[in-house]
Design a protein around this motif. Structure first.
Motif, PDB file in Angstrom:
ATOM      1  N   TRP A  38       0.678  -1.234  -0.085  1.00  0.00           N
ATOM      2  CA  TRP A  38       0.058  -0.039  -0.275  1.00  0.00           C
ATOM      3  C   TRP A  38       0.868   1.244  -0.195  1.00  0.00           C
ATOM      4  O   TRP A  38       1.845   1.415   0.635  1.00  0.00           O
ATOM      5  CB  TRP A  38      -0.551  -0.275   1.336  1.00  0.00           C
ATOM      6  CG  TRP A  38      -2.117  -0.646   1.069  1.00  0.00           C
ATOM      7  CD1 TRP A  38      -2.492  -2.231   0.200  1.00  0.00           C
ATOM      8  CD2 TRP A  38      -3.109  -0.508   1.861  1.00  0.00           C
ATOM      9  NE1 TRP A  38      -3.330  -2.338   0.726  1.00  0.00           N
ATOM     10  CE2 TRP A  38      -4.019  -2.057   2.071  1.00  0.00           C
ATOM     11  CE3 TRP A  38      -3.811  -0.140   2.827  1.00  0.00           C
ATOM     12  CZ2 TRP A  38      -5.347  -1.991   1.980  1.00  0.00           C
ATOM     13  CZ3 TRP A  38      -5.047  -0.241   3.795  1.00  0.00           C
ATOM     14  CH2 TRP A  38      -5.502  -0.955   3.222  1.00  0.00           C
ATOM     15  N   GLY A  39      -0.364   2.071  -0.767  1.00  0.00           N
ATOM     16  CA  GLY A  39       0.807   3.194   0.024  1.00  0.00           C
ATOM     17  C   GLY A  39       0.160   4.071   0.842  1.00  0.00           C
ATOM     18  O   GLY A  39      -0.764   4.756   1.042  1.00  0.00           O
ATOM     19  N   VAL A  40       0.947   6.147   0.727  1.00  0.00           N
ATOM     20  CA  VAL A  40       0.463   6.712   1.687  1.00  0.00           C
ATOM     21  C   VAL A  40       0.173   7.789   0.783  1.00  0.00           C
ATOM     22  O   VAL A  40       1.535   8.579   0.919  1.00  0.00           O
ATOM     23  CB  VAL A  40       0.917   6.693   2.908  1.00  0.00           C
ATOM     24  CG1 VAL A  40       0.417   7.668   4.124  1.00  0.00           C
ATOM     25  CG2 VAL A  40       1.354   5.260   3.556  1.00  0.00           C
TER      26      VAL A  40
ATOM     27  N   PHE B 212      -8.736  18.732   5.534  1.00  0.00           N
ATOM     28  CA  PHE B 212      -8.538  17.688   5.312  1.00  0.00           C
ATOM     29  C   PHE B 212      -7.136  17.335   4.441  1.00  0.00           C
ATOM     30  O   PHE B 212      -6.758  16.544   5.048  1.00  0.00           O
ATOM     31  CB  PHE B 212      -9.719  17.857   4.271  1.00  0.00           C
ATOM     32  CG  PHE B 212      -9.509  16.880   2.783  1.00  0.00           C
ATOM     33  CD1 PHE B 212     -10.647  15.427   3.234  1.00  0.00           C
ATOM     34  CD2 PHE B 212      -9.140  16.883   1.533  1.00  0.00           C
ATOM     35  CE1 PHE B 212     -10.147  14.450   2.693  1.00  0.00           C
ATOM     36  CE2 PHE B 212      -9.478  15.789   0.329  1.00  0.00           C
ATOM     37  CZ  PHE B 212      -9.320  14.255   1.049  1.00  0.00           C
ATOM     38  N   VAL B 213      -6.379  18.652   3.703  1.00  0.00           N
ATOM     39  CA  VAL B 213      -5.673  17.835   3.241  1.00  0.00           C
ATOM     40  C   VAL B 213      -4.211  17.589   4.144  1.00  0.00           C
ATOM     41  O   VAL B 213      -3.095  17.262   4.039  1.00  0.00           O
ATOM     42  CB  VAL B 213      -5.188  19.244   1.850  1.00  0.00           C
ATOM     43  CG1 VAL B 213      -5.888  19.581   0.964  1.00  0.00           C
ATOM     44  CG2 VAL B 213      -4.734  20.545   2.380  1.00  0.00           C
ATOM     45  N   GLN B 214      -4.339  18.016   5.244  1.00  0.00           N
ATOM     46  CA  GLN B 214      -3.521  17.515   6.144  1.00  0.00           C
ATOM     47  C   GLN B 214      -3.305  16.715   6.703  1.00  0.00           C
ATOM     48  O   GLN B 214      -2.042  15.835   7.076  1.00  0.00           O
ATOM     49  CB  GLN B 214      -3.396  18.629   8.205  1.00  0.00           C
ATOM     50  CG  GLN B 214      -3.482  20.124   8.127  1.00  0.00           C
ATOM     51  CD  GLN B 214      -3.908  20.824   8.933  1.00  0.00           C
ATOM     52  OE1 GLN B 214      -3.427  20.643   9.787  1.00  0.00           O
ATOM     53  NE2 GLN B 214      -4.508  21.559   9.030  1.00  0.00           N
ATOM     54  N   VAL B 215      -4.683  15.837   6.570  1.00  0.00           N
ATOM     55  CA  VAL B 215      -4.260  14.251   7.793  1.00  0.00           C
ATOM     56  C   VAL B 215      -3.962  13.149   5.658  1.00  0.00           C
ATOM     57  O   VAL B 215      -4.138  13.520   4.343  1.00  0.00           O
ATOM     58  CB  VAL B 215      -5.598  13.716   7.244  1.00  0.00           C
ATOM     59  CG1 VAL B 215      -5.321  12.484   7.533  1.00  0.00           C
ATOM     60  CG2 VAL B 215      -6.325  14.692   9.120  1.00  0.00           C
ATOM     61  N   ARG B 216      -2.934  12.894   6.432  1.00  0.00           N
ATOM     62  CA  ARG B 216      -2.508  11.448   4.611  1.00  0.00           C
ATOM     63  C   ARG B 216      -3.049  10.803   4.731  1.00  0.00           C
ATOM     64  O   ARG B 216      -3.957   9.946   5.666  1.00  0.00           O
ATOM     65  CB  ARG B 216      -0.895  11.469   4.221  1.00  0.00           C
ATOM     66  CG  ARG B 216      -0.195  12.190   4.778  1.00  0.00           C
ATOM     67  CD  ARG B 216       0.730  13.050   3.084  1.00  0.00           C
ATOM     68  NE  ARG B 216       1.977  13.420   3.728  1.00  0.00           N
ATOM     69  CZ  ARG B 216       2.926  13.017   3.293  1.00  0.00           C
ATOM     70  NH1 ARG B 216       3.001  11.623   3.351  1.00  0.00           N
ATOM     71  NH2 ARG B 216       4.066  14.043   3.789  1.00  0.00           N
ATOM     72  N   LEU B 217      -3.381   9.768   3.087  1.00  0.00           N
ATOM     73  CA  LEU B 217      -4.209   8.330   3.870  1.00  0.00           C
ATOM     74  C   LEU B 217      -3.918   7.338   2.570  1.00  0.00           C
ATOM     75  O   LEU B 217      -2.984   7.743   1.879  1.00  0.00           O
ATOM     76  CB  LEU B 217      -5.338   9.280   1.819  1.00  0.00           C
ATOM     77  CG  LEU B 217      -5.970  10.188   2.180  1.00  0.00           C
ATOM     78  CD1 LEU B 217      -7.609  10.587   0.864  1.00  0.00           C
ATOM     79  CD2 LEU B 217      -7.232   9.994   3.649  1.00  0.00           C
ATOM     80  N   PRO B 218      -4.331   6.589   3.623  1.00  0.00           N
ATOM     81  CA  PRO B 218      -3.752   5.048   2.617  1.00  0.00           C
ATOM     82  C   PRO B 218      -3.846   5.204   1.443  1.00  0.00           C
ATOM     83  O   PRO B 218      -5.545   5.705   1.098  1.00  0.00           O
ATOM     84  CB  PRO B 218      -3.771   4.308   3.665  1.00  0.00           C
ATOM     85  CG  PRO B 218      -5.331   5.058   4.065  1.00  0.00           C
ATOM     86  CD  PRO B 218      -5.246   6.237   4.441  1.00  0.00           C
TER      87      PRO B 218
END
Length: 443
Positions: free
Chosen positions: A25-27, A157-163
Motif C-alpha cells: 500500500w502507499g500513503v 482535510f489536506v493535512q491528513v495523509r491517506l492510505p
C-alpha cells in the motif's frame, strides 16, 4: 477479528492513527487524491443536504424520510456549489461523523466542501475510510475550530495523509464492508424492533391492569369517559384536579440585575423521561431566594412534561428527592396527589387512555405538541380501593422489571454490534485484515 487473515507483510505508515499498513500500500497526500470542486451551480439544480444517516441526498427525500423540514436560507449573494454523483462532501459546520459520499448530482450550499476524487481510485474504499473512527479522530485533531463551532475546511482535510491500496483491492474492501455491515445493521434493526415491541407490550400491560384490574370476571360499569370504556363497578373515576394539585415551574429569562440570587439545580424536559429521571446532566439557574419555596420539588411529586415532540407529551416520573433542593422549569409540571400513591398516578399517566387524552387536548404544531395545566387537571383518574391499588402496583412492578431487563439486554446487544461494526471497518480500511480472497457467495 480472529477469523480474518492478516497480510503477509507490513510496513510502518509513519502516522500514528494509521499504524502499520500492508507492504504494497502507499500513503499519499490528500490533495493529490481529492481536489476541491469549485464549480458554481445554478438555482435550478436540485438542492442536496448532507446527513450522517443517509449521506448526501436531495433535500426533498431527506424531508420525506425524516418527516421534518430542512430550513435553507439563501441570500442573494450566496454561491451554490455544484456537486456530482461520486463526489464526497465535507459538512463544514456539523462535522461529527466523517466525510459523506454523494450519490446524486445537484447543488449544495456554501456550508459544504465538495471533494472531486482523482480517476483510478476506489471510492468504495474511501466511503468507509472517511467514516472510520481513526480517520475521523485524525481529521478532527487538525483543528480546535470544530469544537468552537467554526468551519472545517479543505485546508484541514489536506493535512491528513491517506492510505492508498490498489483500486481493485480497495473495491474488494468496500464490497466486503458493504456485505458485512449490512448483516450487522440487520441484527441491530431486529434488536431495535424488539425494543419497540417491548415498549408497546409494556404500555398494553399497564393500560389493562390500571383500567380493568386483576379480576377477569369483575362486574363492570361505564366509566363515563368515551375513550376509556368500562371499568370495574366499584372503582371511582374522577378528574385529576379533585385528587391532586399542580405546580408550574419557573420561567427562564427573568431580569435579576442588582438582585440577591442563589444558585440551584433545575430540572428540564430532557431530565424527565417516560417512567424514569435522567439526572446525569442537571442544569443550574440563578433565582431570588424567595422563589425557592415557590418552585421547589417535594418528595412524591409526579413530574410531567408540558410537551415537545409528540412522544414526549405528558411523559413523566415520580420525584423521590434525588437532589435537594431542586426546582423545575416551566415546561415541566409537578403534580402533588392526595389520597392516592404517586406511583399510581404515574402508572395512570403512562396508560394508553391518558396518553390519548393528552394528545386529543394538546395544542399541535409541526411534529410538536403542548398541553396546558388546565387540560392536565381534567385528566380522568381511575381509583380502585386501597388494597386493589397495592395489588396492581405489585403485579406491575414484577412485569415492568422483566420488560426492563429484556430491554437492557437488547440495548447491550446493540452496543456490542455497533462496537463490532466500528472495529471491523477500522481493521479493513487500515489493512489490519486481508479480505482480498473474500467472496460474497462463500460468506
Amino acid at each position: 477479528m480472529s477469523k480474518y487473515q492478516k497480510y503477509p507483510e507490513y510496513k510502518d505508515s509513519g502516522f500514528e492513527w494509521l499504524g502499520a499498513i500492508p507492504a504494497h500500500w502507499g500513503v499519499e497526500y490528500s490533495k493529490w487524491m481529492f481536489a476541491e470542486r469549485n464549480d458554481k451551480a445554478s438555482r435550478e439544480d436540485e438542492m442536496l443536504t448532507a446527513s450522517q444517516k443517509y449521506g448526501v441526498i436531495p433535500q426533498k427525500l431527506f424531508m420525506k424520510m425524516e418527516q421534518q423540514k430542512v430550513v435553507q436560507v439563501l441570500k442573494g449573494h450566496d454561491i451554490l456549489k455544484k456537486v456530482e454523483c461520486g463526489d464526497f462532501v465535507i459538512s463544514m459546520r456539523s462535522f461529527q461523523g466523517g466525510i459523506e459520499y454523494c450519490g446524486y448530482s445537484g447543488s449544495i450550499s456554501s456550508a459544504y466542501v465538495p471533494l472531486l476524487p482523482r480517476d483510478g481510485i476506489s471510492t468504495k474504499y474511501y466511503k468507509y475510510l472517511f467514516k472510520s473512527a481513526s480517520y475521523i479522530q485524525a481529521l478532527q485533531s487538525t483543528t480546535n475550530l470544530v469544537r468552537d463551532g467554526q468551519a472545517l475546511r479543505y485546508s484541514n482535510f489536506v493535512q491528513v495523509r491517506l492510505p492508498s491500496p490498489p483500486k481493485k483491492e480497495g473495491d474488494r474492501i468496500g464490497s466486503f464492508l458493504d456485505h458485512e455491515t449490512a448483516k450487522i445493521d440487520q441484527l441491530i434493526q431486529k434488536q431495535e424492533q424488539l425494543i419497540t415491541l417491548l415498549k408497546e407490550k409494556r404500555q398494553a400491560v399497564i393500560s389493562h391492569a390500571v383500567t380493568k384490574g386483576l379480576t377477569p370476571d369483575a362486574p363492570m360499569k361505564d366509566s363515563g369517559v368515551e375513550w376509556l370504556g368500562e371499568v370495574p363497578e366499584h372503582w371511582i373515576v374522577r378528574r385529576l384536579k379533585h385528587t391532586a394539585t399542580l405546580q408550574s415551574g419557573i420561567p427562564k429569562g427573568k431580569d435579576l440585575k442588582d438582585k440577591e440570587t442563589i444558585n440551584v439545580p433545575m430540572l428540564r424536559v430532557a431530565n424527565v423521561q417516560d417512567g424514569y429521571l435522567k439526572l446525569d446532566d442537571v442544569h443550574h439557574i440563578q433565582i431570588e431566594p424567595h422563589d425557592l419555596s415557590r418552585y421547589e420539588l417535594q418528595d412524591g411529586d409526579v413530574l410531567m412534561n408540558e410537551g415537545g415532540d409528540n412522544d414526549k407529551l405528558g411523559r413523566g416520573a415520580v420525584w423521590r428527592s434525588e437532589i435537594k433542593p431542586c426546582i423545575h422549569q416551566n415546561h415541566v409540571f409537578a403534580i402533588r396527589p392526595t389520597g392516592i400513591e404517586p406511583e399510581w398516578l404515574d402508572l395512570l399517566t403512562r396508560a394508553s387512555y391518558a396518553k390519548f387524552h393528552f394528545y386529543r387536548v394538546a395544542k399541535q404544531s409541526t411534529n410538536l405538541a403542548s398541553i396546558s395545566s388546565t387540560n392536565i387537571k381534567e385528566t380522568p383518574l381511575i381509583i380502585p380501593p386501597d388494597d386493589e391499588r397495592r395489588a396492581i402496583m405489585e403485579y406491575l412492578k414484577g412485569k415492568l422489571d422483566k420488560f426492563e431487563r429484556l430491554e437492557e439486554k437488547s440495548l447491550r446487544q446493540i452496543g456490542l454490534l455497533k462496537e463490532h461494526r466500528t472495529a471491523l471497518i477500522s481493521s479493513a480500511v487500515t489493512g489490519k485484515i486481508d479480505v482480498r480472497h473474500w467472496n460474497k457467495e462463500a460468506a
